[in-house]
Write a protein that holds these residues in place. Structure first.
Motif, PDB file in Angstrom:
ATOM      1  N   ASN A 149       6.822  -0.851   6.860  1.00 44.47           N
ATOM      2  CA  ASN A 149       6.394  -0.045   5.723  1.00 44.47           C
ATOM      3  C   ASN A 149       5.827  -0.890   4.578  1.00 44.47           C
ATOM      4  OD1 ASN A 149       6.243   2.697   5.322  1.00 44.47           O
ATOM      5  ND2 ASN A 149       8.137   2.808   4.157  1.00 44.47           N
ATOM      6  N   SER A 150       6.568  -1.920   4.156  1.00 46.93           N
ATOM      7  CA  SER A 150       6.131  -2.669   2.978  1.00 46.93           C
ATOM      8  C   SER A 150       4.940  -3.570   3.292  1.00 46.93           C
ATOM      9  CB  SER A 150       7.289  -3.484   2.402  1.00 46.93           C
ATOM     10  OG  SER A 150       7.688  -4.445   3.331  1.00 46.93           O
ATOM     11  N   TRP A 170      -2.705  -2.630   2.410  1.00 52.27           N
ATOM     12  CA  TRP A 170      -3.627  -1.636   1.861  1.00 52.27           C
ATOM     13  C   TRP A 170      -3.909  -1.900   0.385  1.00 52.27           C
ATOM     14  CZ3 TRP A 170      -7.046   0.808   4.336  1.00 52.27           C
ATOM     15  CH2 TRP A 170      -6.815   1.310   5.626  1.00 52.27           C
ATOM     16  N   MET A 171      -2.861  -2.299  -0.348  1.00 51.52           N
ATOM     17  CA  MET A 171      -3.082  -2.544  -1.771  1.00 51.52           C
ATOM     18  C   MET A 171      -4.003  -3.739  -1.970  1.00 51.52           C
ATOM     19  SD  MET A 171      -1.779  -0.168  -3.464  1.00 51.52           S
ATOM     20  CE  MET A 171      -1.202  -0.368  -5.123  1.00 51.52           C
ATOM     21  N   PRO A 200      -3.187   3.392  -5.042  1.00 50.85           N
ATOM     22  CA  PRO A 200      -4.102   3.796  -3.967  1.00 50.85           C
ATOM     23  C   PRO A 200      -4.642   5.211  -4.118  1.00 50.85           C
ATOM     24  CG  PRO A 200      -1.847   4.095  -3.249  1.00 50.85           C
ATOM     25  CD  PRO A 200      -1.778   3.598  -4.665  1.00 50.85           C
ATOM     26  N   ARG A 217       2.553  -2.800   5.448  1.00 45.45           N
ATOM     27  CA  ARG A 217       1.394  -1.911   5.457  1.00 45.45           C
ATOM     28  C   ARG A 217       0.951  -1.633   4.037  1.00 45.45           C
ATOM     29  NH1 ARG A 217       4.238   1.024   9.481  1.00 45.45           N
ATOM     30  NH2 ARG A 217       4.763   2.739   8.108  1.00 45.45           N
ATOM     31  N   PHE A 218       1.948  -1.389   3.190  1.00 48.70           N
ATOM     32  CA  PHE A 218       1.628  -1.076   1.805  1.00 48.70           C
ATOM     33  C   PHE A 218       0.907  -2.242   1.140  1.00 48.70           C
ATOM     34  CE2 PHE A 218       2.687  -0.966  -2.734  1.00 48.70           C
ATOM     35  CZ  PHE A 218       2.109   0.243  -3.060  1.00 48.70           C
ATOM     36  N   PHE A 240      -1.630  -1.595  14.300  1.00 45.28           N
ATOM     37  CA  PHE A 240      -1.383  -1.800  12.870  1.00 45.28           C
ATOM     38  C   PHE A 240      -0.022  -1.226  12.489  1.00 45.28           C
ATOM     39  CE2 PHE A 240      -1.859  -0.125   8.472  1.00 45.28           C
ATOM     40  CZ  PHE A 240      -1.982  -1.343   7.804  1.00 45.28           C
ATOM     41  N   MET A 241       0.276  -0.039  13.024  1.00 46.22           N
ATOM     42  CA  MET A 241       1.564   0.594  12.724  1.00 46.22           C
ATOM     43  C   MET A 241       2.709  -0.200  13.369  1.00 46.22           C
ATOM     44  SD  MET A 241       1.071   3.255  10.838  1.00 46.22           S
ATOM     45  CE  MET A 241       2.374   4.458  10.977  1.00 46.22           C
TER      46      MET A 241
END
Lengths: 79, 270
Positions: free
Chosen positions: B146-147, B153-154, B196, B149-150, B140-141
């Protein structure tokens, strides 16, 4: 302990895609210059990263109730 | 000796005041407490693949009556939860009698009895915009910047209906005052809750506590990959604090002040 906890939160934020927005530094009250330097550097870094994406993302989500009601704590008072 | 006999013996000898297990009711397995007063119900005690955080019931009982002796039917995950509750002084080991039942398959057990063994399936839309339940945190990483992943999650968090199911089912959530119900921290009456933050508060509290039973993810009606999240939290805890919750009776590092630290603060541009 602080350093461990902060490392944890930094890693968590990285996982969430909010990397780089938390910084830990030890500065004594006698180190005014270091304080000024660190704060300036961090401010520059945050400016470079831009506004937090959270505000932008949550605006896109239809929320009900939102806006006025949310700010006035109506539900809280009623409960 | 079958479990019914075992429980009957424990109750009759006075080793336990109540035995927490399941009973079958209209084809459903529901948590039930067997006592000397309802011995006739014992034949309905069944061990199936269904599971519930019985140790949470035990915690609540102990809160009301600290000396009560509790028997409990336990799988490996229940045992981890019990260990954790012992270290946090929520339960006393001398008052708890677990009877271990079949769990994951192993050399001694050829079959298993646990709902978790059906891996959750992830739909195409969730796969594209959200997070696969069975994703590996490392991948996943690596596969998302960064964006990405964000936004993933959102997407997941924005589905939250704030039912508190994850907290209510959690065997290791025992605080009398929950931060998630504090109106100053979490705005009442707004959906989804402030994301979050809402989920990160819980994630932070799960660090060093979550015993990876997966009940939260099973309970979540919005299909938020909570187990995936808390697993990664505990991966970090094990890296930073060298601690795995529920494995032994070692105190949580979060309750220990002091100790030697070899970490260095991260440089600003890391």
């Amino acid at each position: 302990m602080t350093i461990k906890r902060i490392t944890f939160v930094q890693e968590m934020l990285k996982f969430m895609g909010l990397e780089g927005r938390l910084h830990l530094e030890w500065i004594s009250s006698a180190e005014a210059q270091k304080f000024a330097r660190v704060v300036t550097e961090f401010t520059d870094k945050i400016t470079h990263l831009g506004p937090s994406p959270i505000a932008k993302a949550t605006r896109l989500i239809p929320m009900e109730p939102y806006g006025e009601k949310r700010r006035k704590h109506e539900y809280h008072k009623a409960g | 000796m079958n479990i019914t006999k075992q429980v009957e013996q424990l109750l009759k000898q006075g080793d336990v005041d109540i035995f927490l297990a399941y009973r079958e009711l209209d084809g459903h397995m529901i948590p039930h407490g067997y006592t000397l007063d309802n011995l006739e119900e014992l034949p309905s005690l069944k061990v199936s693949q269904h599971r519930y955080s019985l140790e949470k019931v035990a915690t609540h009982l102990t809160e009301k009556k600290p000396d009560i002796k509790i028997g409990i039917v336990a799988r490996d995950c229940n045992q981890r939860a019990l260990n954790l509750l012992y270290t946090w002084n929520q339960l006393q080991p001398e008052n708890i009698t677990p009877i271990m039942v079949n769990c994951c398959p192993s050399q001694t057990r050829t079959h298993s009895d646990c709902t978790y063994l059906d891996p959750k399936s992830t739909g195409a839309f969730k796969e594209e915009h959200g997070i696969n339940f069975n994703e590996d945190p490392g991948n996943f990483m690596d596969n998302n910047d960064n964006s990405q992943r964000f936004s993933r999650w959102m997407y997941e968090f924005s589905k939250c209906i704030k039912c508190y199911g994850c907290r209510n089912i959690c065997p290791v959530c025992f605080c009398p005052d929950c931060s998630l119900e504090n109106p100053d921290l979490v705005e009442p009456g707004a959906l989804p809750p402030e994301i979050p933050i809402f989920h990160l508060v819980r994630a932070t509290h799960m660090a060093g506590r979550c015993i990876d039973c997966g009940l939260c993810e099973d309970a979540c009606p919005a299909e938020i990959p909570l187990r995936f999240l808390y697993r990664e939290m505990n991966r970090i805890v094990s890296d930073v604090f060298d601690y795995t919750p529920g494995v032994g009776l070692e105190k949580s590092p979060f309750t220990v002040i002091g100790g030697e630290v070899t970490l260095e603060p991260k440089p600003m541009d890391a």
